[in-house]
Enzyme design. Structure first.
Site, PDB file in Angstrom:
ATOM      1  N   ARG A  54       0.859  -1.191   0.000  1.00 47.62           N
ATOM      2  CA  ARG A  54       0.000   0.000   0.000  1.00 47.62           C
ATOM      3  C   ARG A  54       0.895   1.242   0.000  1.00 47.62           C
ATOM      4  O   ARG A  54       2.057   1.188   0.419  1.00 47.62           O
ATOM      5  CB  ARG A  54      -0.934  -0.009   1.213  1.00 47.62           C
ATOM      6  N   ALA A 104       4.781  -2.661  -6.025  1.00 53.15           N
ATOM      7  CA  ALA A 104       5.137  -1.661  -5.017  1.00 53.15           C
ATOM      8  C   ALA A 104       3.999  -0.668  -4.790  1.00 53.15           C
ATOM      9  O   ALA A 104       2.974  -0.678  -5.488  1.00 53.15           O
ATOM     10  CB  ALA A 104       6.403  -0.936  -5.442  1.00 53.15           C
ATOM     11  N   HIS A 105       4.215   0.214  -3.830  1.00 51.55           N
ATOM     12  CA  HIS A 105       3.197   1.164  -3.390  1.00 51.55           C
ATOM     13  C   HIS A 105       2.780   2.104  -4.525  1.00 51.55           C
ATOM     14  O   HIS A 105       3.606   2.646  -5.236  1.00 51.55           O
ATOM     15  CB  HIS A 105       3.688   1.964  -2.197  1.00 51.55           C
ATOM     16  N   GLY A 106       1.498   2.262  -4.645  1.00 48.77           N
ATOM     17  CA  GLY A 106       0.972   3.273  -5.555  1.00 48.77           C
ATOM     18  C   GLY A 106       0.850   2.844  -7.005  1.00 48.77           C
ATOM     19  O   GLY A 106       0.488   3.648  -7.853  1.00 48.77           O
ATOM     20  N   GLY A 110       4.594   3.458  -8.029  1.00 48.72           N
ATOM     21  CA  GLY A 110       3.871   4.377  -8.894  1.00 48.72           C
ATOM     22  C   GLY A 110       3.793   3.975 -10.350  1.00 48.72           C
ATOM     23  O   GLY A 110       3.465   4.798 -11.202  1.00 48.72           O
TER      24      GLY A 110
END
Lengths: 343, 343, 343
Positions: B224, B245-247, B265
């Site tokens: 997250r 990964a996050h995003g 991202g």
């Protein structure tokens, strides 16, 4: 333990080549040659570590069959044992001093075991283990805490399942296997068929079979196929975070370093060695005795007893030369442009 | 089951192209064409497997729309069904013979469920499952043993969580998802800011959202973000040991093979296919329908509906040619040096 | 919270460079600049995100020290705070609004704790946790559900162990560490010695040591060695699915992105950064401050304070140029053949 006692324990009928010094210090443990202190036994393998002979504090060393190293050890008053395979003898020496942790036989009261499960003699079942219907455990099986075994799996004699690993339905695990923490064995293969609206699941009705003496590293995954078997033959060893897709057929005594990934239906011959992070495409056949360099990408069949490297993989000698030229590409390109403009 | 019954069950309104032989053997199971025995149904897809038509012991086959293969099957007295998509039909045939293991509804007494958790109808909660405060489970959710769900996560109808997976706080999982053994969903993104003394943690206050029909493979991880969401859209399928990964924002019906890794991202369009061990750098955007070859490294945005390979990735056709030249680099370099000395 | 209050809380003695606008909106939360709504605080870092200044709905922004951005924010009636390190300040702003989930101190009745284990003050031990003989937990340690700790491991003050991770025998974990879900720490190194009949196990009698402030990502693995220690020094952060083999020595404040793999005995200097999916061969030494690009393969020692990329790794600048030429190899080869035939 006296050094002479260690020598006696390491000698076997096959060890006719063993030679050893007269010194007989008390040995209290084992250590790496550059970390050993007085009282410890260490070993020398290859020329890289031979330089530590001048500085090591070890009281005894396992040496290769090299008179010069024996002389060096004598000069430093270090007891020694000289053998063809120092690393193998060091492994056996460790076992003289180190007793790996093995829980005692018995079943922890918090374990949840289906009535239809069949348990062999002297099994050890840890806390919070879950064993579902129709599971069979051989004698001496050791299951560490929080392991989950799905229905109808079979675990052979003396195999060890470390904490939090998961054995899926119908998986067959042979005798003397070790499944390390967090590994998932016999999980559903990644089978989807494209349709107009997305991906339709192909049920994975097959099973995963690990033969005797197989080891699977922490958090590695070995999927089962849609039909038939994923099979890993006897004595094969997989390191951590390795992925074996559905339907792979892995030979005997294969070694895979960490983070290797095999796509579906790959066939790997006996005694193959795959370096770390190697990837192999669908349905590829890797012949007996092949060695694959780390990070290689295998997209085509590999002939037996060859060594390959690179992505896509090339014969190792060609790879080495190509990689050496690679760094000169900018310079080549510049000259190439000059030559091109002249011609 | 009679072959004719299988044909009837596989026929749907969309299947106007189906054709089949007159033979009507009793079918007892399904198998791969090279492993099938008498009484089993198998399939042929592509020319690679067509050669097995001469040797297979299968009693019935699902064939592509090829008159020659039908004749071959007839000559060997094999019943056949001829369809545009043999693999899809074989998938449906498996489902006629194989009932995947699904625990019955009910809550095992050893499960630890917070009083504030809300459970839908007919949920199945296995042994030692831990469900924390404010978790919501839809109807028909199946949670295998030893799963842990952190507070305020929400699991949609009929989703399946396999053993030992972990669902972190606030994660939203849609309907008809499958989370395989050992996967970690909604865990903290890897967010650290460099300071003079080391790395300062950036708290990950966002959440992970999986839409309907998403599958996450064994031991895969979906983090997250610090703020906002990591989102995987409907029908997307991830194989084992994948890292998101996050995003990241992942489109619909995307497929990622094992060991793919996406940095923070990253944006992935609908129906993208990433081969095994692909890596994608921070913030990269991959367009709709892109296909990425195994082990590729993506560092820049990729235009929709293109195919790329290599690390760094190139258009696939260029990559193939460059890779073919790569092995000739040593020879090129030698000649290049000779040319250089002449000019 | 009023914006002015946020500014006051973020200011510290070291922040002499802070500058901020007069506007003082009520701030209700934090968000990414392209997702923020009215009432939210966001941040701008680098020119890539500066373009969002024209469209963001954020009510306040953390800006770098750039007068032009301040003017832009003023023109759009957005409150701002201007600092040398916007990302660091945003991280601290998140912490003003977000309280990460931390279970209260206490021991869940389902936890299985050996009588010889020593627990510090205010520990939190979740459901189904298993703590074996002679384990020591410092004060304030938080252990999430279904974690297994093997005998004689030691966990320092305030460290957090997320669900389903496994800490193996004799592992030493320092203070303020975080072990994420599913990680396996101190598991057996992959040590086998070839023999005539297969592979003989080398017992892994050593231990794994994590110093203070270390974080290990989900499903990562850190093995222990045959003798001696695997050590990760203070403040080092590992992302998900990383593999650290037996005997590695990792420096302080190192960062490894997801899916990095280190073979046995690798030495990594302080403040090294390894990109995702990097692989490092046995016994390699990576100097202090080295930066390694994603997917690189390191086979030889790397000098301190250098940046390398590629597999095999090259100095980064050479790699960039060689990779740029790589795509022109087909064209070069064609011309090369023409030149060759002329000469």
């Amino acid at each position: 333990m006296k050094f002479s006692e260690i020598v006696q324990k390491l000698k076997t009928d096959q060890n006719s080549l063993i030679n050893f010094s007269d010194r007989n210090p008390e040995i209290t443990g084992v250590a790496a040659i550059d970390e050993a202190i007085a009282g410890q036994l260490s070993y020398v393998e290859g020329t890289k570590f031979a330089r530590y002979l001048e500085t090591t504090q070890a009281s005894a060393l396992i040496l290769p069959l090299a008179a010069e190293l024996q002389s060096q050890a004598n000069a430093r008053a270090i007891a020694w044992l000289s053998v063809p395979e120092p690393r193998l003898f060091f492994a056996r020496a460790i076992a003289l001093f180190y007793q790996p942790f093995r829980p005692a036989p018995g079943i922890h009261p918090s374990a949840v075991i289906a009535p239809s499960a069949q348990l062999g003699d002297n099994v050890s079942i840890g806390a919070n283990v879950v064993i579902q219907a129709d599971v069979q455990l051989g004698s001496g099986v050791c299951i560490h805490p929080n392991v989950v075994i799905y229905p109808a799996a079979c675990i052979g004699d003396r195999s060890i399942l470390h904490a939090n690993c998961v054995i899926h339905e119908r998986t067959q695990i042979g005798a003397d296997c070790v499944i390390h923490s967090g590994a998932a064995i016999g999980s559903e293969g990644f089978g989807f068929v494209p349709t107009a609206t997305g991906w339709e699941k192909m049920e994975q009705s097959g099973r995963t079979v690990l033969e005797d003496g197989v080891e699977i590293g922490c958090n590695s995954t070995v999927d089962r196929p849609a039909v038939g078997e994923t099979r890993i033959k006897r004595q094969t060893k997989l390191d951590n975070l390795v992925h074996i897709a559905h339907g792979c057929q892995i030979g005997e005594a294969v070694v895979m370093a960490a983070q290797v990934g095999l796509a579906g239906g790959v066939s790997v011959g006996d005694r193959v060695i795959l370096g770390g992070q190697v990837g192999v495409s669908n349905q590829v056949e890797i012949g007996t005795g092949v060695i694959v360099g780390a990070q290689s990408g295998i997209h085509t069949n590999i002939r037996p007893h060859t060594t390959v490297s690179g992505s896509p993989a090339l014969p190792h000698q060609i790879y080495l030369r190509a990689a050496a030229v690679y760094r000169r590409l900018p310079e080549m390109y510049q000259t190439f442009r000059q030559l091109q403009s002249k011609n």
